[in-house]
Design a protein around this motif. Structure first.
Motif, PDB file in Angstrom:
ATOM      1  N   ALA A   1     -58.914 -21.114 -43.430  1.00 63.48           N
ATOM      2  CA  ALA A   1     -59.280 -19.700 -43.429  1.00 63.48           C
ATOM      3  C   ALA A   1     -58.333 -18.913 -42.547  1.00 63.48           C
ATOM      4  O   ALA A   1     -58.356 -17.691 -42.536  1.00 63.48           O
ATOM      5  CB  ALA A   1     -60.714 -19.535 -42.943  1.00 63.48           C
ATOM      6  N   SER A   2     -57.507 -19.642 -41.799  1.00 59.41           N
ATOM      7  CA  SER A   2     -56.571 -18.967 -40.894  1.00 59.41           C
ATOM      8  C   SER A   2     -55.522 -19.981 -40.437  1.00 59.41           C
ATOM      9  O   SER A   2     -55.682 -21.190 -40.653  1.00 59.41           O
ATOM     10  CB  SER A   2     -57.317 -18.455 -39.664  1.00 59.41           C
ATOM     11  OG  SER A   2     -57.782 -19.574 -38.922  1.00 59.41           O
ATOM     12  N   ALA A   3     -54.485 -19.467 -39.784  1.00 67.44           N
ATOM     13  CA  ALA A   3     -53.457 -20.359 -39.225  1.00 67.44           C
ATOM     14  C   ALA A   3     -54.069 -21.259 -38.151  1.00 67.44           C
ATOM     15  O   ALA A   3     -53.628 -22.393 -37.947  1.00 67.44           O
ATOM     16  CB  ALA A   3     -52.315 -19.532 -38.645  1.00 67.44           C
TER      17      ALA A   3
ATOM     18  N   ARG B   1     -54.117 -11.042 -45.925  1.00 70.59           N
ATOM     19  CA  ARG B   1     -53.700 -10.305 -47.131  1.00 70.59           C
ATOM     20  C   ARG B   1     -52.294  -9.754 -46.947  1.00 70.59           C
ATOM     21  O   ARG B   1     -51.889  -9.433 -45.826  1.00 70.59           O
ATOM     22  CB  ARG B   1     -54.666  -9.148 -47.390  1.00 70.59           C
ATOM     23  CG  ARG B   1     -56.053  -9.643 -47.701  1.00 70.59           C
ATOM     24  CD  ARG B   1     -56.887  -8.528 -48.306  1.00 70.59           C
ATOM     25  NE  ARG B   1     -58.278  -8.794 -48.002  1.00 70.59           N
ATOM     26  CZ  ARG B   1     -59.025  -8.057 -47.206  1.00 70.59           C
ATOM     27  NH1 ARG B   1     -58.530  -6.974 -46.649  1.00 70.59           N
ATOM     28  NH2 ARG B   1     -60.277  -8.370 -46.974  1.00 70.59           N
ATOM     29  N   PRO B   2     -51.515  -9.629 -48.056  1.00 71.80           N
ATOM     30  CA  PRO B   2     -50.173  -9.069 -47.908  1.00 71.80           C
ATOM     31  C   PRO B   2     -50.237  -7.700 -47.244  1.00 71.80           C
ATOM     32  O   PRO B   2     -51.094  -6.880 -47.585  1.00 71.80           O
ATOM     33  CB  PRO B   2     -49.686  -8.940 -49.358  1.00 71.80           C
ATOM     34  CG  PRO B   2     -50.493  -9.915 -50.127  1.00 71.80           C
ATOM     35  CD  PRO B   2     -51.830  -9.982 -49.454  1.00 71.80           C
TER      36      PRO B   2
ATOM     37  N   TRP C   1     -49.207 -14.371 -46.379  1.00 69.67           N
ATOM     38  CA  TRP C   1     -49.716 -15.713 -46.059  1.00 69.67           C
ATOM     39  C   TRP C   1     -48.789 -16.740 -46.726  1.00 69.67           C
ATOM     40  O   TRP C   1     -48.306 -16.519 -47.850  1.00 69.67           O
ATOM     41  CB  TRP C   1     -51.144 -15.793 -46.596  1.00 69.67           C
ATOM     42  CG  TRP C   1     -51.800 -17.145 -46.591  1.00 69.67           C
ATOM     43  CD1 TRP C   1     -52.220 -17.849 -47.685  1.00 69.67           C
ATOM     44  CD2 TRP C   1     -52.180 -17.920 -45.441  1.00 69.67           C
ATOM     45  NE1 TRP C   1     -52.816 -19.016 -47.297  1.00 69.67           N
ATOM     46  CE2 TRP C   1     -52.805 -19.097 -45.914  1.00 69.67           C
ATOM     47  CE3 TRP C   1     -52.036 -17.747 -44.071  1.00 69.67           C
ATOM     48  CZ2 TRP C   1     -53.283 -20.087 -45.071  1.00 69.67           C
ATOM     49  CZ3 TRP C   1     -52.522 -18.743 -43.217  1.00 69.67           C
ATOM     50  CH2 TRP C   1     -53.136 -19.889 -43.715  1.00 69.67           C
ATOM     51  N   GLY C   2     -48.567 -17.874 -46.070  1.00 72.38           N
ATOM     52  CA  GLY C   2     -47.642 -18.886 -46.607  1.00 72.38           C
ATOM     53  C   GLY C   2     -48.048 -19.426 -47.968  1.00 72.38           C
ATOM     54  O   GLY C   2     -47.210 -19.910 -48.729  1.00 72.38           O
TER      55      GLY C   2
ATOM     56  N   ILE D   1     -45.493 -25.925 -40.892  1.00 68.66           N
ATOM     57  CA  ILE D   1     -46.182 -25.309 -42.028  1.00 68.66           C
ATOM     58  C   ILE D   1     -46.078 -23.797 -41.891  1.00 68.66           C
ATOM     59  O   ILE D   1     -46.501 -23.231 -40.870  1.00 68.66           O
ATOM     60  CB  ILE D   1     -47.650 -25.773 -42.074  1.00 68.66           C
ATOM     61  CG1 ILE D   1     -47.685 -27.299 -42.280  1.00 68.66           C
ATOM     62  CG2 ILE D   1     -48.420 -25.046 -43.179  1.00 68.66           C
ATOM     63  CD1 ILE D   1     -49.057 -27.910 -42.219  1.00 68.66           C
ATOM     64  N   ILE D   2     -45.487 -23.173 -42.896  1.00 69.59           N
ATOM     65  CA  ILE D   2     -45.303 -21.717 -42.857  1.00 69.59           C
ATOM     66  C   ILE D   2     -46.659 -21.066 -43.133  1.00 69.59           C
ATOM     67  O   ILE D   2     -47.245 -21.268 -44.206  1.00 69.59           O
ATOM     68  CB  ILE D   2     -44.293 -21.263 -43.936  1.00 69.59           C
ATOM     69  CG1 ILE D   2     -42.927 -21.924 -43.699  1.00 69.59           C
ATOM     70  CG2 ILE D   2     -44.183 -19.737 -43.984  1.00 69.59           C
ATOM     71  CD1 ILE D   2     -41.953 -21.779 -44.870  1.00 69.59           C
ATOM     72  N   THR D   3     -47.145 -20.298 -42.158  1.00 68.48           N
ATOM     73  CA  THR D   3     -48.426 -19.627 -42.391  1.00 68.48           C
ATOM     74  C   THR D   3     -48.226 -18.141 -42.699  1.00 68.48           C
ATOM     75  O   THR D   3     -49.064 -17.516 -43.331  1.00 68.48           O
ATOM     76  CB  THR D   3     -49.366 -19.784 -41.173  1.00 68.48           C
ATOM     77  OG1 THR D   3     -48.687 -19.310 -40.018  1.00 68.48           O
ATOM     78  CG2 THR D   3     -49.764 -21.232 -40.982  1.00 68.48           C
TER      79      THR D   3
END
Ligand code: FAD
Length: 572
Positions: free
Chosen positions: A103-105, A165-166, A178-179, A267-269
């Motif tokens: 749900a989040s980084a 969200r973008p 978001w990644g 990991i790209i978040t």
């Protein structure tokens, strides 16, 4: 003594694990029978957590994973596990223990940290974007798959945190995403502001993190560079479980490592992607060649115009090879037919092979009047077969999303979810004619089993500090064999046949001394990887030791093997 103790510890853990499994499975089946499915899946989840706890080792308190705070996002739902164990290639399969829907980084940070801090019998973590790899690159059988795409909103409904969200910054002309965001959704969000990313892939149902871990290329790369050169900033969770922001200026080592880094360093978040004003429409043109050197001369001429103003160059330069007899009609060439049927034999081909140059010109209302003239004047400088000009005109968004239409068609015929033994090669410009002779006019015969793309790129548009490897020449070609294997009794379409042909192509390059580099590389031994990276291996290895010293991340790439990894992905 130490060995005996360790053995006993492992044995105890195994027994505990098996007991948990038996009890929980029994209860789960019983509950499932009574249609108490949600309770059953909770029990299976508890099992997954027990299994993780057991494997993580005794340094971790048994309630530690529950305290990680990701309980609600961790799933052992068979459909989640099944999805995460396969990819687009359908060539290998590995079942993870559990799937995390972050749900989040922070959720990602917690799980990676737990893996990093675990004892020797640890577990691995594979970020999975849209699972459009070919050879199990996003799979793991020894740990957790983090499902980056499709998680946002799925578990959270309308309460999606705004941070994921973008977010478009109009004035600065960039977007934060978001990644796991798919490029199609990035496009939709930015179009609302009249903006769009500059560099693309041919297909948009791929995740931002997935393409940035490779390069992300399409016909814009000759002037815009690949997607990895159009990124301002990233948030990355490293293999040590640290969440770091990186860019050219900040943590630059990590920034360059991650771009084209095959998921090995973090990991790209979040990615901050460069934007430009979005064109409204596209003039899309295809012309044919029967002579390979004329075709490549024209392609190379067109990409040499990269620094000129937009009015004096095309916006997109690609091409493909047509080997199959009969009508030109594969899933990437729909607008040749039925209105414009073309027979290879009618065009006096060179060795039975035709080459198609594909170019586009973007325009909108303000430039509509001059577009025809600009196209005309560029086409005049080319030497294609004069009777072979095919033009269509469409919305910019429809052009970018063109492969999705082909996907829907193939899906309706049951031809999408089939094995894809794809092979992507970068070939140096100086050897592309030898490649043509040996492969297009040699090894392939007269049946291809799918599209074969060919287009050149300018090396100086690629940042050599990134992890990606390209040939050592100013211009190199992408040659992409995008073939589907069919089980229809035709030998030349079988997986075995296409795999054999791929091996022949690689062997040919090797023996002819063509210094080809695989794009979306796939190797199974570290020696092959060392050879692939060449001069860059030392740096790649050092970066691994710095950012993922325990080899936890993206083990499906098979570059580094954690000491506890018992089995690798299984071929299907
Ligand atoms: P996945 O398959 O899910 O993951 C790929 C790798 O990246 C794995 O190692 C994974 O662990 C890692 N990874 C995933 N997400 C992250 C993240 N957030 N952070 C760090 N690592 C991560 N490529 C092009 O360049 N140009 C094209 O035109 C093009 N067209 C394609 C068309 C189709 C139909 C398909 C199937 C593929 C195409 N590709 C193209 C290849 C594609 O770019 C790569 O396979 C890409 O990795 C797929 O993205 P994904 O989100 O599905 O990644």
């Amino acid at each position: 003594m130490y060995q005996t103790k360790t053995k006993t510890k492992v044995k105890t853990k195994t027994i505990f694990c098996v007991l948990c499994w038996c009890c929980l499975n029994y209860l789960a089946i019983k509950l499932a029978e009574k249609e108490l499915l949600s309770m059953a899946s909770k029990l299976l989840l508890t099992f997954a957590i027990c299994r993780l706890i057991v494997t993580v080792g005794l340094t971790m308190d048994p309630t530690e994973l529950l305290r990680l705070g990701v309980y609600g996002q961790l799933s052992v739902d068979p459909s989640d596990v099944q999805t995460a164990s396969l990819d687009f290639g359908m060539l290998s399969r590995a079942e993870p223990w559990a799937v995390l829907h972050p749900a989040s980084a922070d959720d990602i940070t917690r799980v990676v940290k737990a893996a990093y801090e675990s004892e020797a019998h640890g577990f691995t973590i594979s970020a999975r974007g849209h699972g459009h790899s070919i050879n199990g690159q996003a799979q793991t059988s020894n740990g957790v798959v983090i499902q980056m795409s499709g998680s946002r909103g799925r578990r959270l409904g309308s309460s999606t945190p705004a941070a994921l969200r973008p977010h478009v910054y109009e004035k600065e002309r960039y977007v934060d995403v978001w990644g796991g965001e798919l490029w199609i959704d990035v496009l939709r969000s930015t179009l609302e502001h009249g903006l769009a990313p500059k560099s693309w892939t041919d297909y948009l149902y791929l995740s931002v993190g997935g393409t940035l871990s490779n390069a992300g290329i399409s016909g814009q790369a000759f002037h815009q560079g690949p997607q990895i050169t159009n990124v301002h900033e990233l948030d990355v969770v490293t293999g040590k479980g640290e969440l770091l922001t990186c860019s050219e200026e900040q943590n630059s080592g990590l920034f360059h490592a991650v771009l084209g880094g095959l998921g090995q360093f973090g990991i790209i978040t979040r990615a901050r992607i460069s934007l430009e004003p979005a064109p409204k429409r596209v003039r899309w043109i295809r012309v044919l060649y029967s002579d390979f050197s004329t075709f490549t001369r024209d392609q190379e001429y067109l990409i040499s115009l990269h620094e000129l103003p937009a009015s004096q160059k095309f916006d997109y330069v690609e091409g493909f090879v047509i080997v199959d007899e009969g009508l030109i009609n594969n899933w990437r060439s729909s607008f040749f037919s039925p209105r414009n049927p073309v027979k290879i034999t009618s065009l006096g081909t060179d060795g039975g092979v035709l080459y198609c140059l594909e170019i586009t010109k973007n325009y909108d209302e303000s430039t509509a009047d001059t577009t025809d003239q600009e196209v005309e004047s560029l086409l005049k400088k080319l030497n294609f077969i004069q009777s072979s000009v095919f033009t269509t005109d469409l919305l910019y968004v429809d052009f970018l999303d063109r492969v999705h239409k082909a996907e829907l068609k193939l899906r309706s015929k049951g031809l999408w979810e089939v094995p894809h033994p794809w092979l992507n090669l970068f070939i140096p410009k100086s050897r592309i004619a030898d490649f043509d002779k040996g492969v297009f006019k040699g090894i392939l015969g007269n049946k291809t089993g799918g599209p074969i793309l060919i287009y050149p790129m300018n090396k100086h548009k690629w940042d050599n500090r990134s992890s990606v490897v390209t040939p050592d020449e100013d211009v190199f070609y992408l040659v992409a064999f995008l073939r589907s294997a069919l089980d229809n009794g035709e030998e030349m379409q079988s997986l075995e046949y296409l795999n054999h042909q791929n091996r022949q192509i690689l062997k040919f390059c090797d023996e002819a001394g063509i210094k080809a580099k695989q794009y979306l590389p796939h190797y199974t031994t570290q020696e092959e990887w060392v050879d692939h990276f060449g001069d860059k291996w030392g740096q790649f290895y050092q970066r691994k030791m710095e950012f993922d010293p325990r080899y936890i991340l993206a083990t499906g790439q098979r570059i580094f093997k954690p000491s506890f990894q018992s089995s690798s992905n299984m071929a299907l």
